[in-house]
Design a protein around this motif. Structure first.
Motif, PDB file in Angstrom:
ATOM      1  N   GLY A 262       6.240   1.800 -13.061  1.00  0.00           N
ATOM      2  CA  GLY A 262       7.386   2.146 -13.883  1.00  0.00           C
ATOM      3  C   GLY A 262       8.531   1.189 -13.618  1.00  0.00           C
ATOM      4  N   GLN A 263       8.137  -0.096 -13.491  1.00  0.00           N
ATOM      5  CA  GLN A 263       9.082  -1.151 -13.124  1.00  0.00           C
ATOM      6  C   GLN A 263      10.363  -1.131 -13.968  1.00  0.00           C
ATOM      7  N   GLY A 264      11.446  -1.477 -13.342  1.00  0.00           N
ATOM      8  CA  GLY A 264      12.687  -1.661 -14.081  1.00  0.00           C
ATOM      9  C   GLY A 264      13.521  -0.410 -14.160  1.00  0.00           C
ATOM     10  N   ILE A 265      14.277  -0.340 -15.229  1.00  0.00           N
ATOM     11  CA  ILE A 265      15.302   0.672 -15.314  1.00  0.00           C
ATOM     12  C   ILE A 265      14.790   2.092 -15.430  1.00  0.00           C
ATOM     13  N   SER A 266      13.520   2.261 -15.849  1.00  0.00           N
ATOM     14  CA  SER A 266      13.059   3.628 -16.041  1.00  0.00           C
ATOM     15  C   SER A 266      12.614   4.256 -14.727  1.00  0.00           C
ATOM     16  N   ARG A 267      12.491   3.424 -13.695  1.00  0.00           N
ATOM     17  CA  ARG A 267      11.951   3.929 -12.444  1.00  0.00           C
ATOM     18  C   ARG A 267      12.861   5.032 -11.881  1.00  0.00           C
ATOM     19  N   THR A 268      12.211   6.081 -11.434  1.00  0.00           N
ATOM     20  CA  THR A 268      12.987   7.159 -10.847  1.00  0.00           C
ATOM     21  C   THR A 268      13.614   6.660  -9.556  1.00  0.00           C
ATOM     22  N   LEU A 269      14.906   6.819  -9.432  1.00  0.00           N
ATOM     23  CA  LEU A 269      15.591   6.326  -8.240  1.00  0.00           C
ATOM     24  C   LEU A 269      15.601   7.408  -7.166  1.00  0.00           C
ATOM     25  N   VAL A 270      15.440   6.978  -5.940  1.00  0.00           N
ATOM     26  CA  VAL A 270      15.555   7.922  -4.830  1.00  0.00           C
ATOM     27  C   VAL A 270      16.778   7.514  -4.020  1.00  0.00           C
ATOM     28  N   ILE A 271      17.807   8.340  -4.078  1.00  0.00           N
ATOM     29  CA  ILE A 271      19.049   8.040  -3.364  1.00  0.00           C
ATOM     30  C   ILE A 271      19.266   9.119  -2.307  1.00  0.00           C
ATOM     31  N   ARG A 272      19.355   8.700  -1.058  1.00  0.00           N
ATOM     32  CA  ARG A 272      19.507   9.618   0.086  1.00  0.00           C
ATOM     33  C   ARG A 272      18.462  10.732   0.010  1.00  0.00           C
ATOM     34  N   GLY A 273      17.226  10.350  -0.242  1.00  0.00           N
ATOM     35  CA  GLY A 273      16.135  11.316  -0.247  1.00  0.00           C
ATOM     36  C   GLY A 273      16.057  12.176  -1.494  1.00  0.00           C
ATOM     37  N   ARG A 274      16.992  11.989  -2.444  1.00  0.00           N
ATOM     38  CA  ARG A 274      16.965  12.811  -3.656  1.00  0.00           C
ATOM     39  C   ARG A 274      16.563  11.951  -4.852  1.00  0.00           C
ATOM     40  N   ARG A 275      15.770  12.568  -5.686  1.00  0.00           N
ATOM     41  CA  ARG A 275      15.374  11.848  -6.895  1.00  0.00           C
ATOM     42  C   ARG A 275      16.474  11.993  -7.941  1.00  0.00           C
ATOM     43  N   SER A 276      16.764  10.885  -8.629  1.00  0.00           N
ATOM     44  CA  SER A 276      17.720  10.993  -9.737  1.00  0.00           C
ATOM     45  C   SER A 276      17.010  10.566 -11.026  1.00  0.00           C
ATOM     46  N   ALA A 277      17.598  10.899 -12.148  1.00  0.00           N
ATOM     47  CA  ALA A 277      16.973  10.600 -13.440  1.00  0.00           C
ATOM     48  C   ALA A 277      16.894   9.092 -13.650  1.00  0.00           C
ATOM     49  N   PRO A 278      15.886   8.607 -14.423  1.00  0.00           N
ATOM     50  CA  PRO A 278      15.800   7.177 -14.692  1.00  0.00           C
ATOM     51  C   PRO A 278      17.066   6.687 -15.408  1.00  0.00           C
ATOM     52  N   ARG A 279      17.453   5.449 -15.111  1.00  0.00           N
ATOM     53  CA  ARG A 279      18.633   4.898 -15.796  1.00  0.00           C
ATOM     54  C   ARG A 279      18.186   4.225 -17.082  1.00  0.00           C
ATOM     55  N   LEU A 280      18.818   4.599 -18.144  1.00  0.00           N
ATOM     56  CA  LEU A 280      18.452   4.057 -19.446  1.00  0.00           C
ATOM     57  C   LEU A 280      19.565   3.130 -19.922  1.00  0.00           C
ATOM     58  N   ARG A 281      19.173   2.075 -20.584  1.00  0.00           N
ATOM     59  CA  ARG A 281      20.193   1.172 -21.135  1.00  0.00           C
ATOM     60  C   ARG A 281      20.225   1.345 -22.650  1.00  0.00           C
ATOM     61  N   TYR A 282      21.370   1.714 -23.163  1.00  0.00           N
ATOM     62  CA  TYR A 282      21.511   1.879 -24.612  1.00  0.00           C
ATOM     63  C   TYR A 282      21.604   0.500 -25.257  1.00  0.00           C
ATOM     64  N   VAL A 283      20.717   0.234 -26.220  1.00  0.00           N
ATOM     65  CA  VAL A 283      20.797  -1.046 -26.927  1.00  0.00           C
ATOM     66  C   VAL A 283      21.407  -0.860 -28.318  1.00  0.00           C
ATOM     67  N   ALA A 284      21.451   0.367 -28.771  1.00  0.00           N
ATOM     68  CA  ALA A 284      22.066   0.715 -30.058  1.00  0.00           C
ATOM     69  C   ALA A 284      22.237   2.229 -30.031  1.00  0.00           C
TER      70      ALA A 284
END
Lengths: 112, 576
Positions: free
Chosen positions: B291-313
């Motif tokens: 799930g390379q790139g921006i959609s990858r689920t981020l793990v910050i301080r042991g917590r999962r956060s939602a994938p970051r999406l980039r709005y193109v329009a």
């Protein structure tokens, strides 16, 4: 047997084909050709740029015939291809040693 | 049943069973029964149980249960090297293969130990894909099951490395066989979007990296199998190519109106398979890249956060290298979202996500007449050059072009009459639009040129004799709802009606003749800007057919006439 080769204007092809068919010539080879004779090329200017058109589009037509038909066929082609303008083309005739019809193996005049 | 009677029996089933799935099931069960009888004959004298540790398994179409009447038999005699006696394996193989050969049935056969099965599958990707559908026919069930499980396990564990090879093999095949959807004489099996690609979809699903779609995709595959079955009936041979000469007979077998309808069915099915293959490959690659790139689920301080999406329009986001639709405000997408994602995809080169397609199908159309924003997005899409082609395919799968452009359905998947053409009418139109990009800075109105390219063959519909004249008449009803003004519509009409004049006159009449030149200047209504667009359209149209249709020879003739007409118009004002 002879091979008649004609270089003609592309727009005269239909007329030449019809005339040859009317003269009883059953087969021919037609290909796109480019070249120039005494008229050489000419120059066009488009949107400020100059284009040299040195090779002029022509049709190359080849017909295999019996010796006795030579004069008649070259006459038919010349007449049908004629417009009277520069670039009408040429017709030439060369002798052919042998002809074989690949499908049947017939040779000589029978293969024409 | 005598083996000699097998082919005539299968052909009789094919002729008399109209329902495709039922027909293929009957053929498969008939062949299976014949093979079981043969196995019995080959082993029933076996007092010492010399067939122990051996199994006859089906691969290929028989293994998948979708055999046609003339399909060859893909059989594998698999054995456990620790149990089976090599001499007995050879003896039984001979007792199996010879009667099949003697009966004149095409046989693709192999004899392999369990280890050999794994070895072959590990270095031959085509064999590996075939072996994924191993089905036990006779003999030791456990051996067959172990072979199948081992090949599947290897396939799954090596998916990371094999996926790239699988994709490369599909590309090589496409270059060799073309696309089933657009060929005049398509190879239903090998061309892109054909039955071989359907197998790749199953192979991708078997890797457990991703699932594949069902529903419309299964229907498309069944349609291709029906066409293949009909080709077998008509030709009486193991053939997969639909020749133009057989098209009408195949239509009769399929109970369709005519050969054109067969071509349209193949095109629709092929487009669906191609689209699903691309989507499934991308999904599988995405899984492999974690799930390379921006959609990858981020793990910050042991917590999962939602994938970051980039709005193109608005409503369009980039997600794992694809463009997807963001949840809309108020729960409903605005009617421009399809145009927006299409324009964004064409501009960015990012493909539209497969999951967006059903949503796009369900969105409302832009209100008519289209707003300047809608037209702007449409023009961005049309002016994107070769990127347009893939985006348009996705829009077609969503059914949007036929909703946006009145009359488009009449040319969609429609075969061409002239043999020089290599694409269906709709695909040809899109190819020509994509080529007008080269002329963007060379004509006064690139938008007019693009619209003329889009509609130049729109008249190739049932019931229209002269497609140029008939097509020109359709132009207002297509462009008015899109909000184009009277001037643009009038210019597009001229271009559609006259789109063949330059090439026709240049090759059949004297391009230097003032009368011929006058025909051209009259056709463009004395306008230099129209003449220049006509020249561009002529080249875009002819060159899209391949190098044989647009030679330097032809170009010189067209240019001679074009320059002659241009000289005549040179003192006249341009524009309307």
């Amino acid at each position: 047997m002879k091979l008649v080769t004609a270089i003609i204007q592309p727009h005269r092809l239909d007329a030449v084909k019809s005339a040859l068919e009317a003269a009883g010539i059953r087969g021919m080879t037609v290909s796109e050709a480019s070249g120039y004779g005494r008229q050489k090329g000419h120059t066009e200017v488009y949107r400020g740029a100059e284009y040299t058109i040195d090779l002029v589009p022509k049709i190359r037509l080849e017909v295999l015939i019996d010796d006795v038909d030579t004069e008649r066929v070259t006459g038919v082609i010349s007449q049908a291809a004629h417009t009277g303008k520069i670039g009408d083309g040429k017709v030439w005739v060369v002798p052919v040693d042998s002809v074989t019809r690949v499908r049947t193996g017939e040779e000589g005049a029978a293969a024409l | 049943m005598e083996l000699q009677q097998l082919r005539p029996t299968l052909m009789e089933i094919a002729r008399t069973t109209p329902h495709g799935a039922v027909r293929r099931a009957r053929i498969t069960s008939t062949v299976t029964k014949a093979l079981k009888d043969m196995w019995h004959d080959a082993t029933h004298h076996d007092q010492d149980n010399r067939a122990a540790g051996m199994a006859l398994v089906a691969v290929g179409s028989l293994g998948r249960g979708d055999m046609g009447a003339m399909s060859d038999l893909d059989l594998l005699l698999v054995y456990d090297g620790n149990v089976a006696d090599p001499a007995a394996v050879e003896e039984i193989a001979n007792r199996l293969w010879y009667p099949i050969w003697d009966a004149g049935i095409d046989l693709d056969h192999s004899v392999r130990s369990l280890n050999q099965c794994r070895k072959v599958a590990s270095h031959d990707i085509t064999a590996a894909v075939g072996m994924l559908s191993m089905t036990h026919l006779c003999g030791d069930k456990e051996v067959a099951s172990r072979a199948s499980a081992a090949v599947l396990a290897d396939w799954r564990s090596a998916a990371r490395t094999r996926l790239t090879a699988l994709r490369a093999s599909a590309k090589v095949r496409q270059e060799r066989f073309g696309e089933v959807a657009y060929l005049v004489e398509p190879d239903i099996k090998e061309a892109r979007g054909g039955l071989r690609d359907a197998l790749l979809l199953d192979a991708l699903a078997a890797s457990w990296l991703t699932d594949r779609s069902h529903g419309a995709l299964d229907d498309a595959i069944a349609e291709l199998l029906d066409v293949r079955d009909a080709i077998h009936v008509v030709t009486g041979r193991h053939a997969n190519t639909l020749l133009a000469a057989d098209r009408d007979e195949v239509a009769q077998v399929l109970q369709l109106n005519d050969g054109d309808q067969v071509t349209a069915h193949i095109a629709a099915a092929g487009r669906r398979v191609s689209f699903e293959l691309d989507v499934t490959f991308r999904r599988a690659m995405g899984v492999l890249s974690g799930g390379q790139g921006i959609s990858r689920t981020l793990v910050i301080r042991g917590r999962r956060s939602a994938p970051r999406l980039r709005y193109v329009a608005p409503d369009v986001v980039e997600l794992a290298g694809e463009l997807a639709l963001a949840p809309p405000d108020g729960g409903v997408h605005d009617p421009l979202v399809a145009l927006r994602i299409a324009a964004a995809s064409a501009k960015s080169g990012l493909p539209i996500s497969g999951s967006a397609v059903p949503v796009l199908s369900a969105t409302a159309d832009p209100p008519t007449p289209w707003s300047p924003e809608a037209r702007g997005l449409f023009e961005t899409l049309l002016s994107s050059g070769s990127a347009l082609i893939d985006v348009w395919e996705v829009l077609d799968v969503a059914g949007l072009p036929s909703r946006w452009l009145r009359g488009w359905e009449g040319v969609r998947n429609r075969p061409q009459r002239a043999p020089v053409h290599r694409h269906t009418v709709d695909r040809h139109l899109i190819e020509v639009v994509s080529r007008t990009r080269l002329w963007k800075s060379k004509v006064d109105s690139p938008v007019t040129l693009m619209l003329a390219a889009l509609l130049h063959d729109i008249g190739k519909q049932q019931g229209i004799d002269d497609h140029s004249v008939g097509g020109a008449e359709l132009v207002p009803q297509i462009l008015e709802p899109l909000g184009y003004g009277a001037n643009v519509i009038a210019d597009v009409r001229i271009l559609v009606e006259q789109h063949l004049i330059l090439s026709q006159l240049a090759t059949t009449q004297d391009p230097q003749d003032p009368e011929v030149i006058a025909k051209v200047t009259q056709a463009v209504q004395g306008r230099r800007d129209i003449l220049e667009m006509l020249r561009a359209l002529t080249e875009a149209d002819a060159s899209s057919l391949g190098s044989a249709a647009w030679t330097r020879w032809r170009e010189r003739l067209v240019d001679e006439l074009f320059h002659g007409a241009l000289r005549t118009l040179s003192d006249r004002p341009t524009g309307s």
